[in-house]
Design an enzyme around this catalytic site. Structure first.
Site, mmCIF file in Angstrom:
data_model
loop_
_atom_site.group_PDB
_atom_site.id
_atom_site.type_symbol
_atom_site.label_atom_id
_atom_site.label_comp_id
_atom_site.label_asym_id
_atom_site.label_seq_id
_atom_site.Cartn_x
_atom_site.Cartn_y
_atom_site.Cartn_z
ATOM 1 N N LYS A 9 0.833 -1.207 0.000
ATOM 2 C CA LYS A 9 0.000 0.000 0.000
ATOM 3 C C LYS A 9 0.873 1.264 0.000
ATOM 4 C CE LYS A 9 -4.043 -2.213 2.094
ATOM 5 N NZ LYS A 9 -5.188 -2.059 3.014
ATOM 6 N N TYR A 49 -12.174 -2.637 -4.816
ATOM 7 C CA TYR A 49 -12.872 -2.673 -3.532
ATOM 8 C C TYR A 49 -14.396 -2.688 -3.676
ATOM 9 C CZ TYR A 49 -8.422 -2.158 -1.104
ATOM 10 O OH TYR A 49 -7.161 -2.373 -0.608
ATOM 11 N N ASN A 112 -2.480 -0.372 6.469
ATOM 12 C CA ASN A 112 -1.891 -1.577 7.061
ATOM 13 C C ASN A 112 -0.857 -2.246 6.149
ATOM 14 O OD1 ASN A 112 -3.793 -2.378 5.237
ATOM 15 N ND2 ASN A 112 -4.830 -3.841 6.550
ATOM 16 N N HIS A 115 -2.070 -5.462 1.152
ATOM 17 C CA HIS A 115 -3.348 -6.096 0.836
ATOM 18 C C HIS A 115 -3.034 -7.428 0.172
ATOM 19 C CE1 HIS A 115 -7.234 -6.927 -1.100
ATOM 20 N NE2 HIS A 115 -6.512 -7.242 -2.163
ATOM 21 N N GLU A 126 -8.941 -9.699 -8.973
ATOM 22 C CA GLU A 126 -8.053 -8.591 -8.607
ATOM 23 C C GLU A 126 -6.821 -8.527 -9.523
ATOM 24 O OE1 GLU A 126 -7.248 -9.180 -4.446
ATOM 25 O OE2 GLU A 126 -9.306 -8.695 -3.854
HETATM 26 P P1 CMP Z 1 -7.399 -4.882 2.567
HETATM 27 O O1 CMP Z 1 -6.726 -6.223 2.601
HETATM 28 O O2 CMP Z 1 -6.826 -3.843 1.688
HETATM 29 O O3 CMP Z 1 -8.932 -5.103 2.185
HETATM 30 C C1 CMP Z 1 -9.952 -4.268 2.664
HETATM 31 C C2 CMP Z 1 -9.388 -3.202 3.546
HETATM 32 O O4 CMP Z 1 -10.324 -2.424 4.231
HETATM 33 C C3 CMP Z 1 -8.560 -3.842 4.622
HETATM 34 O O5 CMP Z 1 -7.364 -4.330 4.042
HETATM 35 C C4 CMP Z 1 -8.395 -2.683 5.595
HETATM 36 O O6 CMP Z 1 -7.241 -1.925 5.316
HETATM 37 C C5 CMP Z 1 -9.589 -1.801 5.290
HETATM 38 N N1 CMP Z 1 -10.479 -1.575 6.428
HETATM 39 C C6 CMP Z 1 -10.691 -0.401 6.995
HETATM 40 N N2 CMP Z 1 -11.571 -0.517 7.992
HETATM 41 C C7 CMP Z 1 -11.924 -1.814 8.063
HETATM 42 C C8 CMP Z 1 -12.809 -2.558 8.888
HETATM 43 N N3 CMP Z 1 -13.529 -1.978 9.871
HETATM 44 N N4 CMP Z 1 -12.925 -3.875 8.664
HETATM 45 C C9 CMP Z 1 -12.208 -4.461 7.652
HETATM 46 N N5 CMP Z 1 -11.364 -3.789 6.842
HETATM 47 C C10 CMP Z 1 -11.227 -2.483 7.044
#
Ligand code: CMP
Length: 137
Positions: A9, A49, A112, A115, A126
């Site tokens: 990310k 997304y 975070n 992904h 994806e």
């Molecule tokens: P990612 O693997 O990128 O896929 C969905 C993303 O939504 C997840 O990682 C998180 O970074 C983001 N996200 C933000 N808030 C939430 C939440 N409450 N629950 C799950 N995913 C979240």
């Protein structure tokens, strides 16, 4: 053999973590078959997304993912989807274990660092969004 999509990310790129993140997959023996640095468009972020559309975190997630360049990676190997998710660690920073990428480098739900696809169907979907057919070897 299974393929999965990993995204390092924008904060992972900005913090200079690309090499360390890729090293964790490589030392596990996963094969890299696609790799590129790109600035994700709003359109592609919306496709990526789409399953999260309507959730409270959706817009801030899309804004973050389009804010700066990210690195897209295609990894291949047996049970790659499950293995990569273990290496990445839990999404919730309170649950990501030390020794995982998120456990070691992130304390934030959205920012975070990585992904990864969560199923064969999503990996296929994806990868098509991030890579043209000729870009995966
Ligand atoms: P990612 O693997 O990128 O896929 C969905 C993303 O939504 C997840 O990682 C998180 O970074 C983001 N996200 C933000 N808030 C939430 C939440 N409450 N629950 C799950 N995913 C979240």
């Amino acid at each position: 053999m299974e393929k999965t999509l990993v995204l390092i990310k924008p904060n992972g790129v900005q913090r200079g973590l690309v090499g360390q993140v890729l090293h964790r997959y490589e030392r596990k023996g996963l094969k890299m078959t696609g790799l590129k640095l790109l600035h994700l468009s709003a359109e592609k972020a919306a496709q990526l997304y789409a399953p999260h559309q309507g959730k409270p975190f959706y817009q801030s997630l899309v804004d973050f993912m389009t804010s700066d360049p990210l690195v897209a990676v295609c990894l291949e190997g047996q049970n790659t989807i499950e293995i990569v998710r273990l290496i990445n660690g839990a999404t919730d920073p309170a649950e990501s274990q030390p020794g995982t990428i998120r456990g070691d480098f992130s304390n934030h739900l959205t920012e975070n660092v990585v992904h990864a696809s969560d199923s064969v169907e999503n990996a296929t979907r994806e990868l098509q969004i991030l890579f043209d057919p000729g870009e995966i070897l």
